[in-house]
Design an enzyme around this catalytic site. Sequence first.
Site, mmCIF file in Angstrom:
data_model
loop_
_atom_site.group_PDB
_atom_site.id
_atom_site.type_symbol
_atom_site.label_atom_id
_atom_site.label_comp_id
_atom_site.label_asym_id
_atom_site.label_seq_id
_atom_site.Cartn_x
_atom_site.Cartn_y
_atom_site.Cartn_z
ATOM 1 N N LYS A 355 0.805 -1.226 0.000
ATOM 2 C CA LYS A 355 0.000 0.000 0.000
ATOM 3 C C LYS A 355 0.839 1.278 0.000
ATOM 4 C CE LYS A 355 -4.496 -1.758 1.416
ATOM 5 N NZ LYS A 355 -5.252 -1.394 0.215
ATOM 6 N N THR A 380 8.980 -14.826 -11.683
ATOM 7 C CA THR A 380 9.745 -14.085 -12.684
ATOM 8 C C THR A 380 10.199 -12.728 -12.165
ATOM 9 O OG1 THR A 380 8.613 -15.178 -14.515
ATOM 10 C CG2 THR A 380 9.703 -13.082 -14.998
#
Length: 496
Positions: A355, A380
């Site tokens: 956040k 990834t």
Amino acid sequence: MASIARSSLRVRSVARLPAVRAMSTTRVLRADKPFFPEEPSGPKVVTAIPGPNNKKAAAELNEVFDVRSMNMLADYTKSVGNYIADLDGNVLLDVYAQIASIPVGYNNPHLLKAAASPQMANSLINRPALGNFPSADWASILNTGILKVAPKGLDQVFTAMAGSDANETAYKAAFMYYRQRERGGPEVEFSEEEIASTMNNQSPGSPQLSIMSFRSAFHGRLFGSLSTTRSKPIHKLDIPSFDWPQAPFPQLKYPLEEHAQENAAEEQRCLQEVERLIKEFHNPVAAVVVEPIQSEGGDNHASPAFFNGLREITKRHNVLFIVDEVQTGVGATGKFWAHDHWNLQTPPDIVTFSKKAQTAGYYYGNPALRPNKPYRQFNTWMGDPSRALIFRAIIEEIERLKLVENTAITGDYLYAGLERLSQQYPEHFQNLRGKGQGTFIAWDTPNRDEILVKAKSFGINIGGSGASAVRLRPMLIFQKHHADILLENLEKIIKQ
């Protein structure tokens, strides 16, 4: 709703609003210097919300994207500081801040400068698969940013994409640590039985372990995090879940000072249930995860004594203690990390964040929480250097403007104003909570959803949590003069 629409057609400018009674929320011109000098002097509402331009744009968006959860379409080119603009010229004081995710204001100049830097351009167009091809400056980015504000006792980080992802990977770390300890250490190899059974989702390779969470908790919407989320059925329906325990979270009575004995007994009851579940639950508990303030579940608080009790129980039973600071972290409670309010003797094992950090991940300190082999904690991207660079710029702005201290001071001022309103309008401001917690403040009110809609017609963008709570999530640049505007309009909203 018709009266809301009619009232919203009138132009509202806070600078021209009449004064209200001194005992409620009289507007006072503040001497505090604005962090954003170019901010509007107050909200401006010139059309119904949503207005014609927003309705047209929403219809176009709906052709290609689900808009049923949409709050409003925003014009971010015209949003500034604490104010969010829409497509019809309406400008609202934003005390919801992208669900608690904007820390230092819309179009913050320091962040714009960071976004335009060569280092940012390089990270954006050459985004690395961090586990395999980290950039040469990745250690520097971490040490001057994310790790610069690491919670006490935690000096390592695993970066992630979002809050749910941060919690998911934290849970994985807990399970790997648990089984590694059972095997006898990181150097002990996996057995042939473990290797074969895990490919069939069976024990012992895929063990029946669990993460304990709390009733009304919210930890995300991915499979593992969703199994620990207990806030609303709509998040969980139709999704298979793990067989994991939930403990009761204290249901405190307010005002706190009038119910000290009852609340202490309630917290003790919950702690006893936590310990019972750790001892008896059929799937062994590898970790307990808890929010410092249950946010999506209704802004539910507990005392530092409760959290110290949790830490003591988890230590005694060799269970990891995970603190989910996704919504509470980065200054919102008047301390950089909300768990700093607890004064723990030993730090949490893991602290997750996202956040306001604009990036995500989890902090840890114990080297044994790093998996014993590569690719066990991997994907990834494993985070995003460009978002880590933005967090570094956010940290620099927080330090430059002393925004954590500002949030603590403004929060006390705002809470005092809300306390006056709760005394004057007790039916509309029930169970006011968040005293001493910066601007992380909430209260319960009848017809909550109607209040949230009506607030827009007064130029206030505000959110809710749980079944009946209005929650405040302003930015760290929210100041006393913004609090005056909010308090003044809250009174007008409930009186309309």
